[in-house]
Design a protein around this motif. Sequence first.
Motif, PDB file in Angstrom:
ATOM      1  N   VAL A  37       0.872  -1.179   0.000  1.00  0.00           N
ATOM      2  CA  VAL A  37       0.000   0.000   0.000  1.00  0.00           C
ATOM      3  C   VAL A  37       0.908   1.227   0.000  1.00  0.00           C
ATOM      4  O   VAL A  37       1.943   1.219   0.672  1.00  0.00           O
ATOM      5  N   TRP A  47      -4.023   1.131  -2.449  1.00  0.00           N
ATOM      6  CA  TRP A  47      -3.622  -0.270  -2.501  1.00  0.00           C
ATOM      7  C   TRP A  47      -2.938  -0.560  -3.836  1.00  0.00           C
ATOM      8  O   TRP A  47      -3.435  -0.184  -4.895  1.00  0.00           O
ATOM      9  N   TYR A  50      -1.547  -7.512  -4.084  1.00  0.00           N
ATOM     10  CA  TYR A  50      -1.205  -8.503  -3.085  1.00  0.00           C
ATOM     11  C   TYR A  50      -0.713  -9.790  -3.742  1.00  0.00           C
ATOM     12  O   TYR A  50      -0.902 -10.011  -4.942  1.00  0.00           O
ATOM     13  N   ASN A  58      -2.630 -10.304  -7.396  1.00  0.00           N
ATOM     14  CA  ASN A  58      -3.725  -9.443  -7.817  1.00  0.00           C
ATOM     15  C   ASN A  58      -3.248  -8.013  -7.684  1.00  0.00           C
ATOM     16  O   ASN A  58      -2.736  -7.629  -6.617  1.00  0.00           O
ATOM     17  N   VAL A  98      -2.582  -9.428   4.820  1.00  0.00           N
ATOM     18  CA  VAL A  98      -4.015  -9.477   4.556  1.00  0.00           C
ATOM     19  C   VAL A  98      -4.562 -10.733   5.221  1.00  0.00           C
ATOM     20  O   VAL A  98      -4.205 -11.847   4.848  1.00  0.00           O
ATOM     21  N   VAL A 101     -10.429 -12.034   8.378  1.00  0.00           N
ATOM     22  CA  VAL A 101     -10.807 -11.666   9.738  1.00  0.00           C
ATOM     23  C   VAL A 101     -12.150 -12.247  10.151  1.00  0.00           C
ATOM     24  O   VAL A 101     -12.422 -12.422  11.333  1.00  0.00           O
ATOM     25  N   ARG A 102     -13.015 -12.486   9.159  1.00  0.00           N
ATOM     26  CA  ARG A 102     -14.294 -13.138   9.426  1.00  0.00           C
ATOM     27  C   ARG A 102     -14.746 -13.792   8.127  1.00  0.00           C
ATOM     28  O   ARG A 102     -15.116 -13.092   7.199  1.00  0.00           O
ATOM     29  N   VAL A 104     -14.814 -14.787   4.702  1.00  0.00           N
ATOM     30  CA  VAL A 104     -14.060 -14.328   3.537  1.00  0.00           C
ATOM     31  C   VAL A 104     -13.770 -12.838   3.602  1.00  0.00           C
ATOM     32  O   VAL A 104     -13.196 -12.269   2.674  1.00  0.00           O
ATOM     33  N   ILE A 105     -14.161 -12.193   4.691  1.00  0.00           N
ATOM     34  CA  ILE A 105     -13.880 -10.768   4.831  1.00  0.00           C
ATOM     35  C   ILE A 105     -12.416 -10.597   5.225  1.00  0.00           C
ATOM     36  O   ILE A 105     -11.944 -11.194   6.191  1.00  0.00           O
ATOM     37  N   ARG A 106     -11.716  -9.772   4.471  1.00  0.00           N
ATOM     38  CA  ARG A 106     -10.284  -9.594   4.693  1.00  0.00           C
ATOM     39  C   ARG A 106      -9.973  -8.175   5.150  1.00  0.00           C
ATOM     40  O   ARG A 106     -10.675  -7.223   4.804  1.00  0.00           O
ATOM     41  N   ALA A 107      -8.888  -8.073   5.915  1.00  0.00           N
ATOM     42  CA  ALA A 107      -8.420  -6.766   6.394  1.00  0.00           C
ATOM     43  C   ALA A 107      -6.913  -6.813   6.491  1.00  0.00           C
ATOM     44  O   ALA A 107      -6.303  -7.880   6.602  1.00  0.00           O
ATOM     45  N   PHE A 108      -6.308  -5.631   6.502  1.00  0.00           N
ATOM     46  CA  PHE A 108      -4.868  -5.505   6.704  1.00  0.00           C
ATOM     47  C   PHE A 108      -4.622  -5.469   8.216  1.00  0.00           C
ATOM     48  O   PHE A 108      -4.860  -4.440   8.851  1.00  0.00           O
ATOM     49  N   ASP A 109      -4.178  -6.590   8.785  1.00  0.00           N
ATOM     50  CA  ASP A 109      -4.095  -6.633  10.246  1.00  0.00           C
ATOM     51  C   ASP A 109      -2.711  -6.332  10.811  1.00  0.00           C
ATOM     52  O   ASP A 109      -2.593  -6.004  11.994  1.00  0.00           O
ATOM     53  N   TRP A 111       0.959  -4.138   9.749  1.00  0.00           N
ATOM     54  CA  TRP A 111       1.578  -3.204   8.810  1.00  0.00           C
ATOM     55  C   TRP A 111       3.039  -2.979   9.193  1.00  0.00           C
ATOM     56  O   TRP A 111       3.394  -3.001  10.371  1.00  0.00           O
ATOM     57  N   GLY A 112       3.858  -2.683   8.184  1.00  0.00           N
ATOM     58  CA  GLY A 112       5.193  -2.191   8.452  1.00  0.00           C
ATOM     59  C   GLY A 112       5.136  -0.716   8.813  1.00  0.00           C
ATOM     60  O   GLY A 112       4.075  -0.084   8.758  1.00  0.00           O
TER      61      GLY A 112
ATOM     62  N   TYR B  32     -18.310  -5.770   4.363  1.00  0.00           N
ATOM     63  CA  TYR B  32     -16.891  -5.886   4.023  1.00  0.00           C
ATOM     64  C   TYR B  32     -16.184  -4.540   4.209  1.00  0.00           C
ATOM     65  O   TYR B  32     -15.590  -3.993   3.272  1.00  0.00           O
ATOM     66  N   ASN B  34     -13.700  -2.109   6.800  1.00  0.00           N
ATOM     67  CA  ASN B  34     -12.737  -2.037   7.894  1.00  0.00           C
ATOM     68  C   ASN B  34     -12.383  -0.589   8.183  1.00  0.00           C
ATOM     69  O   ASN B  34     -12.446   0.258   7.295  1.00  0.00           O
ATOM     70  N   TYR B  36      -9.360   1.956  10.061  1.00  0.00           N
ATOM     71  CA  TYR B  36      -7.974   2.044  10.505  1.00  0.00           C
ATOM     72  C   TYR B  36      -7.720   3.414  11.126  1.00  0.00           C
ATOM     73  O   TYR B  36      -8.343   4.412  10.747  1.00  0.00           O
ATOM     74  N   LEU B  46      -5.315  -1.451  12.426  1.00  0.00           N
ATOM     75  CA  LEU B  46      -6.685  -1.948  12.275  1.00  0.00           C
ATOM     76  C   LEU B  46      -7.453  -1.764  13.575  1.00  0.00           C
ATOM     77  O   LEU B  46      -7.018  -2.232  14.631  1.00  0.00           O
ATOM     78  N   SER B  91     -13.276  -4.405   1.392  1.00  0.00           N
ATOM     79  CA  SER B  91     -12.650  -5.611   0.840  1.00  0.00           C
ATOM     80  C   SER B  91     -13.711  -6.478   0.152  1.00  0.00           C
ATOM     81  O   SER B  91     -13.512  -7.678  -0.022  1.00  0.00           O
TER      82      SER B  91
END
Lengths: 121, 107
Positions: A37, A47, A50, A58, A98, A101-102, A104-109, A111-112, B32, B34, B36, B46, B91
């Motif tokens: 990102v 974004w 990934y 993608n 990525v 989180v629930r 098929v719901i995805r999140a960036f959990d 980070w650098g 979907y 989120n 931050y 997050l 997402s």
Amino acid sequence: QVQLQESGPGLVKPSETLSLTCTVSGGSISSYYWSWVRQPPGKGLEWIGYIYYSGSTNYNPSLKSRVTISVDTSKNQFSLKLNSVTAADTAVYYCARVAAVRGVIRAFDYWGQGTLVTVSS
Amino acid sequence: DIQMTQSPSSLSASVGDRVTITCRASQSINSYLNWYQQKPGKGPKLLIYAASSLQSGVPSRFSGSGSGTDFTLTISSLQPEDFATYYCQQSYSTLYTFGQGTKLEIK
């Protein structure tokens, strides 16, 4: 605790290739998607794309023609290459995990801290 | 692309205030969504996932709600460490997109 660390040159010349690596520690790169990102100075988040640990990718269509993301599971690293850069590519580049989180719901959990890349001659 | 629009773009508030930030998607994204938090010089953190679930370790004064196209992030009682920029992100599409951000400043 998973930690991500970006590394690479902070200055890239116009028309050249930006190359960054993200090293993952505190956990395996396997079984997750990994993303890049970016954030131009003073602006919002964009974004880039990934990669799954197996190598499938993608990309954001706006950058797809110039971007390659690759993974090296033996080193627990993934990398970004962006070619033909211009001043518009100057940004802080973040790597992130990525997670599902629930369902098929995805999140960036994770980070650098980000690395500033400036495109200038 | 699914466009994400946040409002307001900036907000001034005092410690102890209740604050609400809104995020609207250009099409239905179910849950979907989120949220931050980003502080200067740091990567985003997050806070809320799947519209209303609190990420582990995030204080309970943060909450999220909504589904479909309209979502909110609420901070029930602002603390000094909450002054930051907040982003929503969808997402639903695998072309992930973020809102433009809401900068929360001290009044």
